[in-house]
Design a protein around this motif. Sequence first.
Motif, PDB file in Angstrom:
ATOM      1  N   SER A  69      43.505 -18.905   1.085  1.00 56.37           N
ATOM      2  CA  SER A  69      43.066 -20.063   1.862  1.00 56.37           C
ATOM      3  C   SER A  69      43.845 -20.139   3.168  1.00 56.37           C
ATOM      4  O   SER A  69      44.987 -19.667   3.269  1.00 56.37           O
ATOM      5  CB  SER A  69      43.282 -21.354   1.061  1.00 56.37           C
ATOM      6  N   PHE A  70      43.236 -20.749   4.151  1.00 56.14           N
ATOM      7  CA  PHE A  70      43.861 -20.920   5.452  1.00 56.14           C
ATOM      8  C   PHE A  70      45.161 -21.702   5.321  1.00 56.14           C
ATOM      9  O   PHE A  70      46.182 -21.386   5.938  1.00 56.14           O
ATOM     10  CB  PHE A  70      42.887 -21.637   6.393  1.00 56.14           C
ATOM     11  N   ARG A  71      45.175 -22.708   4.489  1.00 55.84           N
ATOM     12  CA  ARG A  71      46.368 -23.559   4.320  1.00 55.84           C
ATOM     13  C   ARG A  71      47.536 -22.756   3.754  1.00 55.84           C
ATOM     14  O   ARG A  71      48.664 -22.842   4.247  1.00 55.84           O
ATOM     15  CB  ARG A  71      46.033 -24.736   3.395  1.00 55.84           C
ATOM     16  N   ASN A  72      47.268 -21.936   2.721  1.00 53.74           N
ATOM     17  CA  ASN A  72      48.338 -21.139   2.129  1.00 53.74           C
ATOM     18  C   ASN A  72      48.867 -20.096   3.101  1.00 53.74           C
ATOM     19  O   ASN A  72      50.074 -19.847   3.171  1.00 53.74           O
ATOM     20  CB  ASN A  72      47.837 -20.442   0.859  1.00 53.74           C
ATOM     21  N   LEU A  73      47.970 -19.483   3.849  1.00 54.24           N
ATOM     22  CA  LEU A  73      48.386 -18.456   4.801  1.00 54.24           C
ATOM     23  C   LEU A  73      49.304 -19.054   5.861  1.00 54.24           C
ATOM     24  O   LEU A  73      50.318 -18.471   6.225  1.00 54.24           O
ATOM     25  CB  LEU A  73      47.148 -17.833   5.460  1.00 54.24           C
ATOM     26  N   ARG A  74      48.976 -20.247   6.344  1.00 59.90           N
ATOM     27  CA  ARG A  74      49.788 -20.900   7.370  1.00 59.90           C
ATOM     28  C   ARG A  74      51.130 -21.345   6.800  1.00 59.90           C
ATOM     29  O   ARG A  74      52.171 -21.236   7.444  1.00 59.90           O
ATOM     30  CB  ARG A  74      49.033 -22.096   7.944  1.00 59.90           C
ATOM     31  N   ALA A  75      51.130 -21.811   5.543  1.00 59.94           N
ATOM     32  CA  ALA A  75      52.357 -22.326   4.934  1.00 59.94           C
ATOM     33  C   ALA A  75      53.372 -21.223   4.642  1.00 59.94           C
ATOM     34  O   ALA A  75      54.579 -21.486   4.616  1.00 59.94           O
ATOM     35  CB  ALA A  75      52.023 -23.070   3.646  1.00 59.94           C
ATOM     36  N   GLU A 104      67.362  -7.361   9.917  1.00 57.60           N
ATOM     37  CA  GLU A 104      66.378  -7.590  10.983  1.00 57.60           C
ATOM     38  C   GLU A 104      65.488  -6.382  11.242  1.00 57.60           C
ATOM     39  O   GLU A 104      64.482  -6.490  11.968  1.00 57.60           O
ATOM     40  CB  GLU A 104      67.076  -8.017  12.275  1.00 57.60           C
ATOM     41  N   ARG A 105      65.815  -5.221  10.646  1.00 58.87           N
ATOM     42  CA  ARG A 105      64.972  -4.033  10.795  1.00 58.87           C
ATOM     43  C   ARG A 105      64.135  -3.765   9.541  1.00 58.87           C
ATOM     44  O   ARG A 105      63.460  -2.740   9.448  1.00 58.87           O
ATOM     45  CB  ARG A 105      65.844  -2.805  11.095  1.00 58.87           C
ATOM     46  N   LEU A 106      64.185  -4.707   8.598  1.00 60.94           N
ATOM     47  CA  LEU A 106      63.473  -4.540   7.325  1.00 60.94           C
ATOM     48  C   LEU A 106      62.274  -5.481   7.257  1.00 60.94           C
ATOM     49  O   LEU A 106      62.364  -6.645   7.651  1.00 60.94           O
ATOM     50  CB  LEU A 106      64.416  -4.836   6.155  1.00 60.94           C
ATOM     51  N   THR A 107      61.166  -4.970   6.768  1.00 60.40           N
ATOM     52  CA  THR A 107      59.967  -5.779   6.508  1.00 60.40           C
ATOM     53  C   THR A 107      59.594  -5.621   5.036  1.00 60.40           C
ATOM     54  O   THR A 107      59.577  -4.503   4.518  1.00 60.40           O
ATOM     55  CB  THR A 107      58.776  -5.322   7.380  1.00 60.40           C
ATOM     56  N   ILE A 108      59.313  -6.732   4.365  1.00 61.18           N
ATOM     57  CA  ILE A 108      58.858  -6.714   2.977  1.00 61.18           C
ATOM     58  C   ILE A 108      57.354  -6.994   2.972  1.00 61.18           C
ATOM     59  O   ILE A 108      56.907  -7.990   3.554  1.00 61.18           O
ATOM     60  CB  ILE A 108      59.572  -7.772   2.116  1.00 61.18           C
ATOM     61  N   GLU A 109      56.596  -6.116   2.332  1.00 57.88           N
ATOM     62  CA  GLU A 109      55.141  -6.295   2.251  1.00 57.88           C
ATOM     63  C   GLU A 109      54.755  -6.839   0.876  1.00 57.88           C
ATOM     64  O   GLU A 109      55.183  -6.316  -0.148  1.00 57.88           O
ATOM     65  CB  GLU A 109      54.423  -4.951   2.477  1.00 57.88           C
ATOM     66  N   ILE A 110      53.943  -7.895   0.901  1.00 51.71           N
ATOM     67  CA  ILE A 110      53.417  -8.497  -0.325  1.00 51.71           C
ATOM     68  C   ILE A 110      51.905  -8.475  -0.230  1.00 51.71           C
ATOM     69  O   ILE A 110      51.334  -8.929   0.767  1.00 51.71           O
ATOM     70  CB  ILE A 110      53.908  -9.952  -0.489  1.00 51.71           C
ATOM     71  N   THR A 111      51.229  -7.951  -1.240  1.00 52.54           N
ATOM     72  CA  THR A 111      49.768  -7.915  -1.186  1.00 52.54           C
ATOM     73  C   THR A 111      49.198  -9.316  -1.327  1.00 52.54           C
ATOM     74  O   THR A 111      49.782 -10.188  -1.996  1.00 52.54           O
ATOM     75  CB  THR A 111      49.182  -7.021  -2.287  1.00 52.54           C
ATOM     76  N   GLU A 112      48.058  -9.520  -0.698  1.00 49.71           N
ATOM     77  CA  GLU A 112      47.408 -10.817  -0.755  1.00 49.71           C
ATOM     78  C   GLU A 112      47.041 -11.191  -2.189  1.00 49.71           C
ATOM     79  O   GLU A 112      47.201 -12.340  -2.598  1.00 49.71           O
ATOM     80  CB  GLU A 112      46.156 -10.815   0.125  1.00 49.71           C
ATOM     81  N   THR A 113      46.586 -10.199  -2.960  1.00 46.45           N
ATOM     82  CA  THR A 113      46.202 -10.489  -4.349  1.00 46.45           C
ATOM     83  C   THR A 113      47.407 -10.881  -5.189  1.00 46.45           C
ATOM     84  O   THR A 113      47.308 -11.727  -6.077  1.00 46.45           O
ATOM     85  CB  THR A 113      45.505  -9.268  -4.974  1.00 46.45           C
ATOM     86  N   SER A 114      48.585 -10.271  -4.919  1.00 48.17           N
ATOM     87  CA  SER A 114      49.799 -10.665  -5.638  1.00 48.17           C
ATOM     88  C   SER A 114      50.191 -12.091  -5.281  1.00 48.17           C
ATOM     89  O   SER A 114      50.613 -12.873  -6.143  1.00 48.17           O
ATOM     90  CB  SER A 114      50.963  -9.719  -5.298  1.00 48.17           C
ATOM     91  N   MET A 115      50.042 -12.434  -4.013  1.00 47.99           N
ATOM     92  CA  MET A 115      50.444 -13.755  -3.548  1.00 47.99           C
ATOM     93  C   MET A 115      49.669 -14.858  -4.245  1.00 47.99           C
ATOM     94  O   MET A 115      50.245 -15.862  -4.688  1.00 47.99           O
ATOM     95  CB  MET A 115      50.256 -13.849  -2.034  1.00 47.99           C
ATOM     96  N   ILE A 116      48.368 -14.678  -4.402  1.00 51.87           N
ATOM     97  CA  ILE A 116      47.566 -15.760  -4.963  1.00 51.87           C
ATOM     98  C   ILE A 116      47.710 -15.848  -6.479  1.00 51.87           C
ATOM     99  O   ILE A 116      47.247 -16.811  -7.086  1.00 51.87           O
ATOM    100  CB  ILE A 116      46.076 -15.605  -4.587  1.00 51.87           C
ATOM    101  N   GLU A 117      48.373 -14.847  -7.102  1.00 49.76           N
ATOM    102  CA  GLU A 117      48.651 -14.950  -8.538  1.00 49.76           C
ATOM    103  C   GLU A 117      49.617 -16.097  -8.817  1.00 49.76           C
ATOM    104  O   GLU A 117      49.512 -16.783  -9.829  1.00 49.76           O
ATOM    105  CB  GLU A 117      49.243 -13.635  -9.052  1.00 49.76           C
ATOM    106  N   ASP A 118      50.593 -16.284  -7.915  1.00 52.65           N
ATOM    107  CA  ASP A 118      51.578 -17.365  -8.081  1.00 52.65           C
ATOM    108  C   ASP A 118      52.027 -17.813  -6.692  1.00 52.65           C
ATOM    109  O   ASP A 118      53.022 -17.327  -6.153  1.00 52.65           O
ATOM    110  CB  ASP A 118      52.765 -16.885  -8.919  1.00 52.65           C
ATOM    111  N   ILE A 119      51.268 -18.728  -6.115  1.00 50.76           N
ATOM    112  CA  ILE A 119      51.520 -19.180  -4.750  1.00 50.76           C
ATOM    113  C   ILE A 119      52.900 -19.786  -4.613  1.00 50.76           C
ATOM    114  O   ILE A 119      53.631 -19.515  -3.653  1.00 50.76           O
ATOM    115  CB  ILE A 119      50.440 -20.188  -4.314  1.00 50.76           C
ATOM    116  N   GLU A 120      53.296 -20.601  -5.580  1.00 54.82           N
ATOM    117  CA  GLU A 120      54.564 -21.322  -5.467  1.00 54.82           C
ATOM    118  C   GLU A 120      55.748 -20.355  -5.469  1.00 54.82           C
ATOM    119  O   GLU A 120      56.630 -20.451  -4.605  1.00 54.82           O
ATOM    120  CB  GLU A 120      54.703 -22.312  -6.627  1.00 54.82           C
ATOM    121  N   THR A 121      55.777 -19.423  -6.431  1.00 58.38           N
ATOM    122  CA  THR A 121      56.887 -18.468  -6.486  1.00 58.38           C
ATOM    123  C   THR A 121      56.916 -17.585  -5.244  1.00 58.38           C
ATOM    124  O   THR A 121      57.987 -17.321  -4.683  1.00 58.38           O
ATOM    125  CB  THR A 121      56.765 -17.582  -7.741  1.00 58.38           C
ATOM    126  N   THR A 122      55.750 -17.144  -4.816  1.00 60.58           N
ATOM    127  CA  THR A 122      55.688 -16.312  -3.616  1.00 60.58           C
ATOM    128  C   THR A 122      56.238 -17.056  -2.413  1.00 60.58           C
ATOM    129  O   THR A 122      56.956 -16.482  -1.587  1.00 60.58           O
ATOM    130  CB  THR A 122      54.238 -15.871  -3.335  1.00 60.58           C
TER     131      THR A 122
END
Length: 585
Positions: free
Chosen positions: A507-513, A464-482
Motif C-alpha cells: 500500500s502507498f501508506r506502508n511504502l511511505r511509512a 554508510e556504504r552498505l545497503t540492505i535489500e528487503i523484498t516487497e513480499t517479505s515486507m508485507i508478511e509482517d509490516i510491523e516487524t519490518t
Amino acid sequence: MQLRHPTLHGASVWGDEEFLLPPRVGVASPAPPPPTVVPHIETVLNSIGELVYVWDLVTDRISWTGDLPRTLGSLGEVDLSSGIAFGDRVSPESVVSRYEAIVKSDHRDEGDGVPYQLVYGLLQPRELGISGSVWVEDTGRWYGGADGRPARAQGVLRVVTERHNAERLRARHAHIDSLTGLLNRSHLSEKLQRLIEAAERSRKPFALLLVGLENLFALNRNYGYDAGDEVIAGLARRLCANMRASDLLARHAGNKIAIVAPECDLEQMQSIAMRLIDCVAAEPFETKAGAVPATIRVGGVIGPRHGRSSQMLFQHAEEALDAARESSSARFSAFSPSLARGHQRMQALSVAESIVSALDENRVELALQPIVRAKDGEAAFYEALLRVRLGDGSLVTPGSILPVAEKAGLVRLLDRRVLDLALEKMSADPRLRLSVNASLSTLLDPEWPDRLARALEMRQGVAERLTIEITETSMIEDIETTGHVVASCKRLGIKMAMDDFGSGHTSFRNLRAMAFDLVKIDGAFIRNIVNSEDDRFFARTLTALAHHLKLEIVAEWVEDEATAAMLREWGVDYFQGAFFGSAEG
C-alpha cells in the motif's frame, strides 16, 4: 538528369542548362578530360542484382525498376504488378511477409516514414514446371496517409537464396547431434514447449519418454569408446525405426535419448516403452569391435498433465527413469506425483546436507553484480549475491538451494555468512559499496539488529556504504516487524532498499511509512517493456510512484540498450542486468 559530352570548348551541359567556363588567360588550354558517363539506374540495379519498387497501397499497384527476369529468373516472368499477386507468391516457409510487416505494423508514420527489413521466400512458378523458392531480402520504408496508416511503400529487393540456404544449413547443424543425427536437447526443448501450448488448447495428451542405455561405462571399458559411440548411434537408428513419423527423437545426454509421442496417453506410452525395450534387447549392435549386446531402461511422463514447461517435463521424466533404474524387475517407470514427492524429499535432504557442509567448510562465496548509474553507465554500487561451492568445485546459485534452505531453517545462517563476507570486502576496500539481501527469516530474528550493530561497530566507515535489500513480499508478511528493522538499520546509517518492487502490491501508506532510500523495480516488469504496452504502463506507474515519494529507482533485468533508453527517459536512476555486467566472484 544525364551528364552529356561537352558541346563547346569551355562549355558543358548538365540536364538542359549550359555553363560557360571562363577562359584561362595566358595558359594553354589542356586537353579536355574524358567524359564522365553516369549509367542508367536500371543498368546499376541489374549489375548488382537488385530491384527497386514502389507499392501504392491505395490502388495496390507495384511499380518495378530493374530487370525482373534477370534478377528473379522465371519468377520475373509472372505477374508481380500488384500486392495481391505478389503476396500469392510468398512461401509458407516465410516467417513474415511484406504485407504483414507494413499493413500489420504497430507503428505510425510521424512524417519520416517507417523502416522495415525482412527476409522471405517467393514460390517459383509451378505453372511453368518450376518448384522451390527464391529467397529475398526486402529493405524499405512505408509512408502513411492522412490517418497515419500505410499508404505507400518503397524499397529494394535483393536475392539472397544462397545466403539463406547456408544459414539454414548452419542452423540445422546447430540443432542436430553429430553422432546420432537426432535433434539435440535444446532444440527438442523448444519444440516440446510449443507442443505443450498446443496440447493445452486441443486437450490431447502426449508422452515424453527418456530412454537410458544401461552400463555405458562397462561397455566403453570392455569394447572401447568407439564401440560405445557406435552402440549409441545404432540405438538411435533402432528407436527411429520403431517410432511413428510424427514422433520426435533427440539425444538428451550422453547415454539418454528422449522421445516425444504426440496424442499419446498413459496406456499407449507404456506399450511404446515395452516395445522399445524388447526391440533393443532382441539383437546386439554391430560395431568394429564385434557384436555388442545392450539393454535400456525407460522413464515416461504424460504432458501437459504432469508439467506445463519443457523443463518440468524433463525433470519428471528423469525422476521416472531413476525409478526404473532402481527397480530390480521393472525396466519402465511412469511418473506419478507420489514418485515426485519421494524424489523431492531425497533431493531436499541432499541439498540441506550440502548447505551445512558448505557453511562448515567455508565454501559460501559472493558474486558481485554491478548496479550502474543510468546517466553514464558507471558502477555506483554492487549487489552481493550468494554462491555455494559444492564439494566437487561447482558453484550453485540461490534459486536452486534457497527454497530448501528456508524449509530446513538454514537461510538465516546463509544470510549471516553473506553479510559477514560483504562487510569484510568493504573493510578491505574503502571505495566499495555493496547491497545484501535479508530474508524474511532474518528479519523476524529478534537478535539480528543487535548482531548487525556490533558487526558495524568493529568496522568504522562501512555502514554508510552498505545497503540492505528487503523484498516487497517479505515486507508485507509482517509490516510491523519490518518497520522496526528498517528503523534500526537507518539509525546505524545503512541505506534500505525495497527489492522486487511491484510484486507484492504494497500500500502507498506502508511504502511511505517505511522510509526506504531506494526501490528496485521487479525485473519481471522490465525485461519486456519494449514489446509489451502493459509492462510499459506498469513500470512507468511504479517509476512515477517512486518519484513522488522521492525514492531513487533501480531497474532490474535491463538486458538491452532499447530498454535502458526507455527507462532513462522516464527518470530511472540505476540499471542492473546482464547488459551492464554479470555477477562475478
